[in-house]
Scaffold this motif. Structure first.
Motif: not given
Length: 146
Positions: A138-146
């Protein structure tokens, strides 16, 4: 012998993102409880709700420490009362920057009091072993958001 639950998890995201994931109600709902109603500041009280077919389980919480992006800790009661040192468990998340990512250190303590059974420790161990591994993706997906 001290009875506690302790885990370390590697997350490929910045400490700032990981801190948000472990302290912000909008993000906590994505990996842990169904509802999280709490202002993440020291001394704040609130509750978490787990939806169950046999009825919702609501647990009171009190924030102990909120030091972004380093540490977030709270007490959660199991008596339905306001969480205090006498009737609750202490959950601590330490957020440590490491090699371009984050090492998340988790601990749940307070099982040494006589009122905390081995069954409760086993139940919480199973629960955290289910929920904590949901943080990195979840955190890694969040970190990839622009």
């Amino acid at each position: 012998m001290t009875r506690s639950i302790e885990r370390e998890i590697r997350v490929e995201a910045s400490p700032e993102v990981v801190y948000e994931v472990i302290s912000s109600p909008e993000h906590l709902r994505e990996w842990w409880p169904d509802e999280f109603d709490l202002d993440p500041v020291p001394g704040a009280s609130g509750q978490i709700t787990f939806r169950r077919p046999d009825g919702d389980k609501v647990e009171p919480l009190t924030v102990v420490e909120a030091d972004p992006p380093r540490r977030f800790s709270f007490r959660w009661a199991y008596t339905g009362e306001t969480a205090t040192a006498e009737n609750s468990l202490l959950v601590t998340f330490d957020v440590v920057p490491t090699d371009g990512g984050t090492l998340l250190r988790f601990a749940e303590t307070g099982y040494d009091e006589a009122s905390k059974s081995d069954e409760m420790l086993a139940d919480h161990t199973t629960g955290w072993d289910y929920f904590l591994p949901r943080i990195p993706p979840y955190a890694e997906k969040l970190a990839q958001r622009p």
